[in-house]
Motif scaffolding. Structure first.
Motif, PDB file in Angstrom:
ATOM      1  N   LEU A 150    -111.209  20.403  12.231  1.00  0.00           N
ATOM      2  CA  LEU A 150    -110.786  19.355  11.305  1.00  0.00           C
ATOM      3  C   LEU A 150    -110.601  18.030  12.036  1.00  0.00           C
ATOM      4  CD1 LEU A 150    -109.747  18.298   8.571  1.00  0.00           C
ATOM      5  CD2 LEU A 150    -107.496  19.214   9.182  1.00  0.00           C
ATOM      6  N   ALA A 151    -109.956  18.063  13.190  1.00  0.00           N
ATOM      7  CA  ALA A 151    -109.760  16.840  13.971  1.00  0.00           C
ATOM      8  C   ALA A 151    -111.103  16.240  14.368  1.00  0.00           C
ATOM      9  CB  ALA A 151    -108.911  17.131  15.201  1.00  0.00           C
ATOM     10  N   SER A 152    -112.039  17.085  14.780  1.00  0.00           N
ATOM     11  CA  SER A 152    -113.360  16.606  15.166  1.00  0.00           C
ATOM     12  C   SER A 152    -114.115  16.034  13.976  1.00  0.00           C
ATOM     13  CB  SER A 152    -114.156  17.752  15.791  1.00  0.00           C
ATOM     14  OG  SER A 152    -115.485  17.369  16.072  1.00  0.00           O
ATOM     15  N   ASP A 153    -114.030  16.723  12.829  1.00  0.00           N
ATOM     16  CA  ASP A 153    -114.723  16.266  11.627  1.00  0.00           C
ATOM     17  C   ASP A 153    -114.195  14.901  11.187  1.00  0.00           C
ATOM     18  OD1 ASP A 153    -116.506  17.117   9.202  1.00  0.00           O
ATOM     19  OD2 ASP A 153    -114.636  16.411   8.310  1.00  0.00           O
ATOM     20  N   LEU A 154    -112.884  14.745  11.179  1.00  0.00           N
ATOM     21  CA  LEU A 154    -112.304  13.450  10.799  1.00  0.00           C
ATOM     22  C   LEU A 154    -112.700  12.368  11.790  1.00  0.00           C
ATOM     23  CD1 LEU A 154    -108.742  14.642   9.741  1.00  0.00           C
ATOM     24  CD2 LEU A 154    -110.454  13.628   8.224  1.00  0.00           C
ATOM     25  N   PRO A 213    -112.588   7.310   1.937  1.00  0.00           N
ATOM     26  CA  PRO A 213    -111.686   8.192   1.195  1.00  0.00           C
ATOM     27  C   PRO A 213    -111.975   9.655   1.527  1.00  0.00           C
ATOM     28  CG  PRO A 213    -112.633   6.528  -0.243  1.00  0.00           C
ATOM     29  CD  PRO A 213    -113.373   6.436   1.051  1.00  0.00           C
ATOM     30  N   VAL A 214    -110.924  10.449   1.648  1.00  0.00           N
ATOM     31  CA  VAL A 214    -111.035  11.856   2.009  1.00  0.00           C
ATOM     32  C   VAL A 214    -110.440  12.707   0.898  1.00  0.00           C
ATOM     33  CG1 VAL A 214    -110.291  13.650   3.634  1.00  0.00           C
ATOM     34  CG2 VAL A 214    -110.985  11.400   4.494  1.00  0.00           C
ATOM     35  N   VAL A 215    -111.163  13.744   0.493  1.00  0.00           N
ATOM     36  CA  VAL A 215    -110.666  14.738  -0.451  1.00  0.00           C
ATOM     37  C   VAL A 215    -110.715  16.088   0.244  1.00  0.00           C
ATOM     38  CG1 VAL A 215    -111.120  15.976  -2.601  1.00  0.00           C
ATOM     39  CG2 VAL A 215    -111.317  13.488  -2.531  1.00  0.00           C
ATOM     40  N   VAL A 216    -109.600  16.815   0.198  1.00  0.00           N
ATOM     41  CA  VAL A 216    -109.510  18.139   0.808  1.00  0.00           C
ATOM     42  C   VAL A 216    -109.406  19.186  -0.289  1.00  0.00           C
ATOM     43  CG1 VAL A 216    -108.161  19.637   2.327  1.00  0.00           C
ATOM     44  CG2 VAL A 216    -108.391  17.198   2.862  1.00  0.00           C
ATOM     45  N   PHE A 217    -110.223  20.231  -0.173  1.00  0.00           N
ATOM     46  CA  PHE A 217    -110.121  21.391  -1.047  1.00  0.00           C
ATOM     47  C   PHE A 217    -109.593  22.557  -0.226  1.00  0.00           C
ATOM     48  CE2 PHE A 217    -113.966  19.304  -3.078  1.00  0.00           C
ATOM     49  CZ  PHE A 217    -113.272  18.844  -4.197  1.00  0.00           C
ATOM     50  N   GLY A 258     -99.831  24.554   7.741  1.00  0.00           N
ATOM     51  CA  GLY A 258    -100.326  23.465   6.897  1.00  0.00           C
ATOM     52  C   GLY A 258     -99.844  22.101   7.341  1.00  0.00           C
ATOM     53  N   ALA A 259     -98.634  22.023   7.910  1.00  0.00           N
ATOM     54  CA  ALA A 259     -98.101  20.738   8.364  1.00  0.00           C
ATOM     55  C   ALA A 259     -98.984  20.127   9.445  1.00  0.00           C
ATOM     56  CB  ALA A 259     -96.674  20.911   8.877  1.00  0.00           C
ATOM     57  N   ALA A 260     -99.627  20.981  10.251  1.00  0.00           N
ATOM     58  CA  ALA A 260    -100.515  20.472  11.295  1.00  0.00           C
ATOM     59  C   ALA A 260    -101.747  19.816  10.687  1.00  0.00           C
ATOM     60  CB  ALA A 260    -100.926  21.604  12.233  1.00  0.00           C
ATOM     61  N   ALA A 261    -102.271  20.395   9.590  1.00  0.00           N
ATOM     62  CA  ALA A 261    -103.407  19.773   8.910  1.00  0.00           C
ATOM     63  C   ALA A 261    -102.993  18.463   8.263  1.00  0.00           C
ATOM     64  CB  ALA A 261    -103.969  20.733   7.863  1.00  0.00           C
ATOM     65  N   VAL A 262    -101.834  18.449   7.614  1.00  0.00           N
ATOM     66  CA  VAL A 262    -101.346  17.216   6.983  1.00  0.00           C
ATOM     67  C   VAL A 262    -101.162  16.131   8.034  1.00  0.00           C
ATOM     68  CG1 VAL A 262     -99.410  16.186   5.743  1.00  0.00           C
ATOM     69  CG2 VAL A 262    -100.300  18.415   5.030  1.00  0.00           C
ATOM     70  N   GLU A 263    -100.654  16.501   9.202  1.00  0.00           N
ATOM     71  CA  GLU A 263    -100.462  15.515  10.273  1.00  0.00           C
ATOM     72  C   GLU A 263    -101.789  14.882  10.688  1.00  0.00           C
ATOM     73  OE1 GLU A 263     -98.533  15.209  14.782  1.00  0.00           O
ATOM     74  OE2 GLU A 263     -98.468  17.098  13.681  1.00  0.00           O
ATOM     75  N   LEU A 264    -102.842  15.689  10.749  1.00  0.00           N
ATOM     76  CA  LEU A 264    -104.162  15.155  11.093  1.00  0.00           C
ATOM     77  C   LEU A 264    -104.693  14.222  10.008  1.00  0.00           C
ATOM     78  CD1 LEU A 264    -105.858  18.376  12.515  1.00  0.00           C
ATOM     79  CD2 LEU A 264    -105.205  16.345  13.825  1.00  0.00           C
ATOM     80  N   LEU A 265    -104.317  14.482   8.765  1.00  0.00           N
ATOM     81  CA  LEU A 265    -104.803  13.688   7.633  1.00  0.00           C
ATOM     82  C   LEU A 265    -103.989  12.412   7.425  1.00  0.00           C
ATOM     83  CD1 LEU A 265    -105.317  16.668   5.189  1.00  0.00           C
ATOM     84  CD2 LEU A 265    -107.163  15.258   6.127  1.00  0.00           C
ATOM     85  N   MET A 266    -102.751  12.382   7.880  1.00  0.00           N
ATOM     86  CA  MET A 266    -101.844  11.277   7.577  1.00  0.00           C
ATOM     87  C   MET A 266    -102.357   9.900   8.005  1.00  0.00           C
ATOM     88  SD  MET A 266     -99.257  12.086   5.766  1.00  0.00           S
ATOM     89  CE  MET A 266     -97.838  11.049   6.045  1.00  0.00           C
ATOM     90  N   PRO A 267    -103.063   9.758   9.134  1.00  0.00           N
ATOM     91  CA  PRO A 267    -103.533   8.417   9.507  1.00  0.00           C
ATOM     92  C   PRO A 267    -104.537   7.820   8.523  1.00  0.00           C
ATOM     93  CG  PRO A 267    -103.525   9.868  11.420  1.00  0.00           C
ATOM     94  CD  PRO A 267    -103.304  10.732  10.220  1.00  0.00           C
ATOM     95  N   ARG A 268    -105.146   8.653   7.682  1.00  0.00           N
ATOM     96  CA  ARG A 268    -106.103   8.149   6.703  1.00  0.00           C
ATOM     97  C   ARG A 268    -105.360   7.562   5.506  1.00  0.00           C
ATOM     98  NH1 ARG A 268    -111.511   9.001   7.710  1.00  0.00           N
ATOM     99  NH2 ARG A 268    -111.689   9.805   9.844  1.00  0.00           N
ATOM    100  N   HIS A 273     -98.102   9.495   1.577  1.00  0.00           N
ATOM    101  CA  HIS A 273     -99.060   8.895   0.649  1.00  0.00           C
ATOM    102  C   HIS A 273    -100.135   9.877   0.206  1.00  0.00           C
ATOM    103  CE1 HIS A 273    -100.866   8.582   4.653  1.00  0.00           C
ATOM    104  NE2 HIS A 273    -102.038   8.579   4.049  1.00  0.00           N
ATOM    105  N   ILE A 274    -100.052  11.138   0.646  1.00  0.00           N
ATOM    106  CA  ILE A 274    -101.074  12.135   0.314  1.00  0.00           C
ATOM    107  C   ILE A 274    -100.671  12.879  -0.957  1.00  0.00           C
ATOM    108  CG2 ILE A 274    -102.290  14.213   1.059  1.00  0.00           C
ATOM    109  CD1 ILE A 274    -101.949  13.270   3.933  1.00  0.00           C
ATOM    110  N   ALA A 275    -101.547  12.836  -1.975  1.00  0.00           N
ATOM    111  CA  ALA A 275    -101.292  13.527  -3.238  1.00  0.00           C
ATOM    112  C   ALA A 275    -101.904  14.921  -3.187  1.00  0.00           C
ATOM    113  CB  ALA A 275    -101.881  12.734  -4.399  1.00  0.00           C
ATOM    114  N   HIS A 276    -101.132  15.923  -3.666  1.00  0.00           N
ATOM    115  CA  HIS A 276    -101.582  17.310  -3.727  1.00  0.00           C
ATOM    116  C   HIS A 276    -101.552  17.753  -5.185  1.00  0.00           C
ATOM    117  CE1 HIS A 276    -100.758  17.964   0.708  1.00  0.00           C
ATOM    118  NE2 HIS A 276     -99.979  16.924   0.446  1.00  0.00           N
ATOM    119  N   HIS A 277    -102.662  18.306  -5.671  1.00  0.00           N
ATOM    120  CA  HIS A 277    -102.767  18.703  -7.077  1.00  0.00           C
ATOM    121  C   HIS A 277    -103.211  20.162  -7.173  1.00  0.00           C
ATOM    122  CE1 HIS A 277    -102.385  14.497  -8.119  1.00  0.00           C
ATOM    123  NE2 HIS A 277    -103.499  14.194  -7.456  1.00  0.00           N
TER     124      HIS A 277
END
Length: 297
Positions: free
Chosen positions: A170-174, A182-186, A205-215, A235-239
């Protein structure tokens, strides 16, 4: 979507109703706006192979959803299934039979750009081996009209972890995508601790959110909890999406995580799918929820 959907005509066709929920994700209309307006459909938790209470039409709701989605005009750009395609079984032969039957039903979709991920019912007993035989990788990414989509697997590990190797991926992909995209995660399970007592969480999951937070623009769509739920981590919305088999109670609202009973007066209540629109002029994704309805499939 490149053409305007006439909701009145669609509602006449499909006999459906719903409400719109805007995520509140700020900053969508920025340098990272999508190239064109478009929409996709999310379906989740079909649990094909489940039988009995509380859904007397357990073999009918998925075909009904397929038929309803086929009536969408214009059609969605793509369709995503956020896990638990099938109901769990200890028998590997039966597991593959159910996956094959599910695939046969959704092959009837007119839209052929389909994206899949497993749920724990599909993958936790064999680390996703059977799922991969039918649907390919359990985690991957793709781009569509100026949006970067990421599929995470937080179910193939029976402990409910993403795992260090996938987090590194995930870190490499980002790192390979533009910072303003814009990034959408499924994913299947929620990435945050919604209600760990009911297994409604991802252990790392917190580790993934941490990687996403800078976006600046990130939105997460998931399944697993069989109901709508909207949550913000920063600022990350989860649905969360409804199920196609049976609804579950609100987090912690009753002692056990037991399916809600079938309501004969309002059949299919709590079941459904959603449409997600990305619009250049808007500030957020727009979500519209549609219930499964009775009638012929």
């Amino acid at each position: 979507m490149e053409h305007t959907i006439d909701r009145r005509d669609f509602l006449k066709l499909a006999g459906l109703g719903g409400v719109v929920f805007a995520s509140g994700l700020a900053g969508w209309a920025s340098a990272g706006t999508p190239e064109k307006d478009f929409y996709f459909v999310q379906l989740s938790d079909a649990h094909w192979g489940f039988e009995g209470s509380p859904n007397p039409d357990a073999r009918g709701t998925l075909p009904k959803a397929v038929a309803a989605v086929n009536k969408l005009e214009p059609p969605p750009d793509f369709i995503v299934f956020t896990g638990d395609l099938t109901h769990t079984t200890d028998d590997p032969v039966e597991r593959r039979k159910r996956l094959g039957e599910f695939k046969g039903i959704i092959d009837g979709l007119k839209v052929k750009d389909l994206h899949f991920m497993p749920g724990e019912h599909d993958a936790s007993l064999d680390h996703g081996a059977a799922f991969q035989e039918f649907f390919g990788d359990t985690h991957y990414s793709f781009d569509h009209k100026g949006v970067h989509f990421i599929v995470l697997d937080n179910v193939s590990d029976p402990a409910g972890r993403i795992g260090d190797a996938q987090l590194a991926w995930l870190a490499s992909d980002l790192g390979k995508t533009a910072a303003n995209l814009p990034v959408v995660v499924f994913t299947h399970r929620p990435l945050f601790d919604l209600y760990p007592q009911w297994d409604w969480a991802t252990r790392d999951g917190a580790a993934a959110v941490e990687l996403l937070m800078p976006r600046a623009n990130v939105t997460v769509f998931y399944g697993h909890i069989h109901q709508e739920n909207h949550h913000m981590t920063g600022h990350i919305a989860h649905h969360a999406a409804r199920s196609l088999i049976y609804p579950l109670p609100a987090p912690g609202s009753q002692p056990k995580r037991a399916p809600l009973p079938w309501d004969a007066a309002h059949p299919y209540r709590g079941l459904g799918y959603r449409e997600v629109a990305a619009q250049q002029a808007g500030q957020a994704f727009q979500l519209q929820e549609f219930p499964v309805q009775g009638g012929s499939s």
